[in-house]
Design a protein around this motif. Structure first.
Motif, PDB file in Angstrom:
ATOM      1  N   ALA A  44       0.822  -1.210   0.000  1.00 32.23           N
ATOM      2  CA  ALA A  44       0.000   0.000   0.000  1.00 32.23           C
ATOM      3  C   ALA A  44       0.859   1.263   0.000  1.00 32.23           C
ATOM      4  O   ALA A  44       0.450   2.296  -0.542  1.00 32.23           O
ATOM      5  CB  ALA A  44      -0.934  -0.014   1.210  1.00 32.23           C
ATOM      6  N   THR A  45       2.047   1.179   0.596  1.00 33.65           N
ATOM      7  CA  THR A  45       2.943   2.337   0.657  1.00 33.65           C
ATOM      8  C   THR A  45       3.417   2.761  -0.733  1.00 33.65           C
ATOM      9  O   THR A  45       3.582   3.953  -1.012  1.00 33.65           O
ATOM     10  CB  THR A  45       4.178   2.006   1.532  1.00 33.65           C
ATOM     11  OG1 THR A  45       3.732   1.683   2.848  1.00 33.65           O
ATOM     12  CG2 THR A  45       5.133   3.184   1.607  1.00 33.65           C
ATOM     13  N   PHE A  46       3.611   1.792  -1.623  1.00 33.29           N
ATOM     14  CA  PHE A  46       4.177   2.077  -2.946  1.00 33.29           C
ATOM     15  C   PHE A  46       3.132   2.069  -4.059  1.00 33.29           C
ATOM     16  O   PHE A  46       3.469   2.244  -5.220  1.00 33.29           O
ATOM     17  CB  PHE A  46       5.271   1.057  -3.280  1.00 33.29           C
ATOM     18  CG  PHE A  46       6.471   1.175  -2.395  1.00 33.29           C
ATOM     19  CD1 PHE A  46       7.445   2.132  -2.642  1.00 33.29           C
ATOM     20  CD2 PHE A  46       6.624   0.354  -1.293  1.00 33.29           C
ATOM     21  CE1 PHE A  46       8.553   2.259  -1.821  1.00 33.29           C
ATOM     22  CE2 PHE A  46       7.727   0.464  -0.465  1.00 33.29           C
ATOM     23  CZ  PHE A  46       8.695   1.423  -0.727  1.00 33.29           C
ATOM     24  N   TYR A  48      -0.624   3.414  -5.657  1.00 31.57           N
ATOM     25  CA  TYR A  48      -1.512   4.570  -5.604  1.00 31.57           C
ATOM     26  C   TYR A  48      -2.987   4.195  -5.646  1.00 31.57           C
ATOM     27  O   TYR A  48      -3.832   5.038  -5.345  1.00 31.57           O
ATOM     28  CB  TYR A  48      -1.183   5.536  -6.748  1.00 31.57           C
ATOM     29  CG  TYR A  48       0.214   6.101  -6.630  1.00 31.57           C
ATOM     30  CD1 TYR A  48       0.535   7.010  -5.629  1.00 31.57           C
ATOM     31  CD2 TYR A  48       1.224   5.697  -7.503  1.00 31.57           C
ATOM     32  CE1 TYR A  48       1.822   7.522  -5.503  1.00 31.57           C
ATOM     33  CE2 TYR A  48       2.511   6.210  -7.387  1.00 31.57           C
ATOM     34  CZ  TYR A  48       2.795   7.121  -6.390  1.00 31.57           C
ATOM     35  OH  TYR A  48       4.067   7.615  -6.261  1.00 31.57           O
ATOM     36  N   GLY A  49      -3.307   2.961  -5.992  1.00 33.64           N
ATOM     37  CA  GLY A  49      -4.690   2.514  -6.005  1.00 33.64           C
ATOM     38  C   GLY A  49      -5.055   1.847  -4.694  1.00 33.64           C
ATOM     39  O   GLY A  49      -4.242   1.768  -3.763  1.00 33.64           O
ATOM     40  N   PRO A  50      -6.273   1.324  -4.586  1.00 32.85           N
ATOM     41  CA  PRO A  50      -6.681   0.652  -3.347  1.00 32.85           C
ATOM     42  C   PRO A  50      -6.079  -0.743  -3.219  1.00 32.85           C
ATOM     43  O   PRO A  50      -5.884  -1.445  -4.216  1.00 32.85           O
ATOM     44  CB  PRO A  50      -8.210   0.578  -3.477  1.00 32.85           C
ATOM     45  CG  PRO A  50      -8.467   0.592  -4.948  1.00 32.85           C
ATOM     46  CD  PRO A  50      -7.379   1.424  -5.553  1.00 32.85           C
ATOM     47  N   VAL A  51      -5.770  -1.118  -1.985  1.00 34.11           N
ATOM     48  CA  VAL A  51      -5.368  -2.482  -1.657  1.00 34.11           C
ATOM     49  C   VAL A  51      -6.520  -3.069  -0.832  1.00 34.11           C
ATOM     50  O   VAL A  51      -6.750  -2.649   0.304  1.00 34.11           O
ATOM     51  CB  VAL A  51      -4.049  -2.525  -0.862  1.00 34.11           C
ATOM     52  CG1 VAL A  51      -3.704  -3.976  -0.491  1.00 34.11           C
ATOM     53  CG2 VAL A  51      -2.920  -1.898  -1.662  1.00 34.11           C
ATOM     54  N   LEU A  52      -7.239  -3.994  -1.423  1.00 31.28           N
ATOM     55  CA  LEU A  52      -8.415  -4.596  -0.796  1.00 31.28           C
ATOM     56  C   LEU A  52      -8.033  -5.938  -0.193  1.00 31.28           C
ATOM     57  O   LEU A  52      -7.158  -6.630  -0.711  1.00 31.28           O
ATOM     58  CB  LEU A  52      -9.525  -4.798  -1.827  1.00 31.28           C
ATOM     59  CG  LEU A  52      -9.844  -3.628  -2.757  1.00 31.28           C
ATOM     60  CD1 LEU A  52     -10.945  -4.015  -3.732  1.00 31.28           C
ATOM     61  CD2 LEU A  52     -10.235  -2.397  -1.960  1.00 31.28           C
ATOM     62  N   LYS A  65      -3.709  -5.780  14.828  1.00 37.39           N
ATOM     63  CA  LYS A  65      -2.933  -4.883  13.969  1.00 37.39           C
ATOM     64  C   LYS A  65      -3.281  -5.160  12.505  1.00 37.39           C
ATOM     65  O   LYS A  65      -2.607  -5.938  11.831  1.00 37.39           O
ATOM     66  CB  LYS A  65      -1.440  -5.087  14.211  1.00 37.39           C
ATOM     67  CG  LYS A  65      -0.576  -4.065  13.501  1.00 37.39           C
ATOM     68  CD  LYS A  65       0.903  -4.282  13.784  1.00 37.39           C
ATOM     69  CE  LYS A  65       1.747  -3.276  13.032  1.00 37.39           C
ATOM     70  NZ  LYS A  65       3.179  -3.532  13.184  1.00 37.39           N
ATOM     71  N   PRO A  66      -4.346  -4.517  12.001  1.00 39.95           N
ATOM     72  CA  PRO A  66      -4.720  -4.733  10.595  1.00 39.95           C
ATOM     73  C   PRO A  66      -3.723  -4.066   9.648  1.00 39.95           C
ATOM     74  O   PRO A  66      -2.955  -3.195  10.068  1.00 39.95           O
ATOM     75  CB  PRO A  66      -6.095  -4.069  10.500  1.00 39.95           C
ATOM     76  CG  PRO A  66      -6.100  -3.053  11.584  1.00 39.95           C
ATOM     77  CD  PRO A  66      -5.249  -3.606  12.693  1.00 39.95           C
ATOM     78  N   PRO A  67      -3.721  -4.471   8.391  1.00 41.54           N
ATOM     79  CA  PRO A  67      -2.814  -3.839   7.422  1.00 41.54           C
ATOM     80  C   PRO A  67      -3.121  -2.350   7.285  1.00 41.54           C
ATOM     81  O   PRO A  67      -4.275  -1.966   7.104  1.00 41.54           O
ATOM     82  CB  PRO A  67      -3.120  -4.586   6.114  1.00 41.54           C
ATOM     83  CG  PRO A  67      -3.818  -5.834   6.515  1.00 41.54           C
ATOM     84  CD  PRO A  67      -4.522  -5.544   7.790  1.00 41.54           C
ATOM     85  N   GLU A  68      -2.093  -1.537   7.376  1.00 39.09           N
ATOM     86  CA  GLU A  68      -2.269  -0.083   7.285  1.00 39.09           C
ATOM     87  C   GLU A  68      -2.418   0.341   5.826  1.00 39.09           C
ATOM     88  O   GLU A  68      -1.742  -0.170   4.938  1.00 39.09           O
ATOM     89  CB  GLU A  68      -1.084   0.629   7.923  1.00 39.09           C
ATOM     90  CG  GLU A  68      -0.966   0.395   9.415  1.00 39.09           C
ATOM     91  CD  GLU A  68       0.229   1.095  10.028  1.00 39.09           C
ATOM     92  OE1 GLU A  68       0.918   1.847   9.309  1.00 39.09           O
ATOM     93  OE2 GLU A  68       0.483   0.879  11.228  1.00 39.09           O
ATOM     94  N   GLY A  69      -3.312   1.284   5.609  1.00 39.60           N
ATOM     95  CA  GLY A  69      -3.506   1.818   4.265  1.00 39.60           C
ATOM     96  C   GLY A  69      -4.283   0.901   3.345  1.00 39.60           C
ATOM     97  O   GLY A  69      -4.338   1.137   2.135  1.00 39.60           O
TER      98      GLY A  69
END
Length: 197
Positions: A44-46, A48-52, A65-69
């Motif tokens: 998600a850091t790299f 620009y679209g959504p990470v579902l 601790k869910p995935p950030e972003g």
């Protein structure tokens, strides 16, 4: 739409030996579960679209601790660029723990989604962790597929069903892509890029 589907094992090409160019042209990343939260956060850091994502049966750590972003699409219809993604994570119940369901429990989850599906006039991509019954699943209790996913495909004819859970190295002859009526079924094990038909 170009989709990167990931599941079950972190791809070294996307993590250890990451090259941002590997994400060029990708419109959305979809995780079918059983991946480290840090891995999805890294993507998600790299990107620009959504990470579902939906939960796999080994994703207990996501509760703390869910995935950030990233965007959890469990029991939701998520729309991106006009494409409707429906999420139903988890596996067949085989031991105590979260994100495991009987076939009846999964069927009830699907039924509860009918109003959301109706509001969106159906869905295009079914995102699950486990496969559908008889469609790339395995005979072991932990890897058996859900009959309710067949019912969803029968009723709504999504273009694609993405799943993980059954590692391709369990049975190399099982194949990554198969067809069920109007739906293309894809096992997202590790990583797979495809264009939405």
């Amino acid at each position: 739409m170009k989709i990167l589907a990931v599941s079950d094992i972190e791809s070294k090409a996307l993590w250890d030996y990451f090259d941002k160019s590997r994400l060029e042209g990708i419109d959305v990343i979809v995780s079918c579960g059983d991946l480290k939260a840090e891995y999805l956060s890294f993507l998600a850091t790299f990107f620009y679209g959504p990470v579902l994502y939906v939960h796999g049966n080994h994703d207990e750590s996501y509760e703390k601790k869910p995935p950030e972003g990233c965007i959890c699409i469990e029991d939701q219809v998520f729309v991106h660029q006009g494409v409707r993604f429906l999420g139903l994570g988890g596996s067949m119940r085989y031991k105590p723990g979260p994100f495991q369901y009987t076939d009846r429990q999964m069927s009830l989850r699907a039924v509860r989604l009918w109003p959301k599906i109706a509001a969106h006039h159906g869905f295009d991509v079914l995102v699950t962790h486990a496969p559908a019954f008889g469609q790339g699943d395995a005979p072991t209790p932990a890897h058996q597929g859900f009959k309710s996913f067949l019912s969803l495909m029968d009723r709504y004819s999504p273009r694609v069903h993405l799943h993980g859970h059954v590692h391709l190295n369990y049975d190399p002859l099982s194949g990554r892509v198969r067809r069920y009526q109007e739906t293309t079924i894809i096992n997202a094990y590790e990583k797979y890029v495809f264009e939405l038909p």
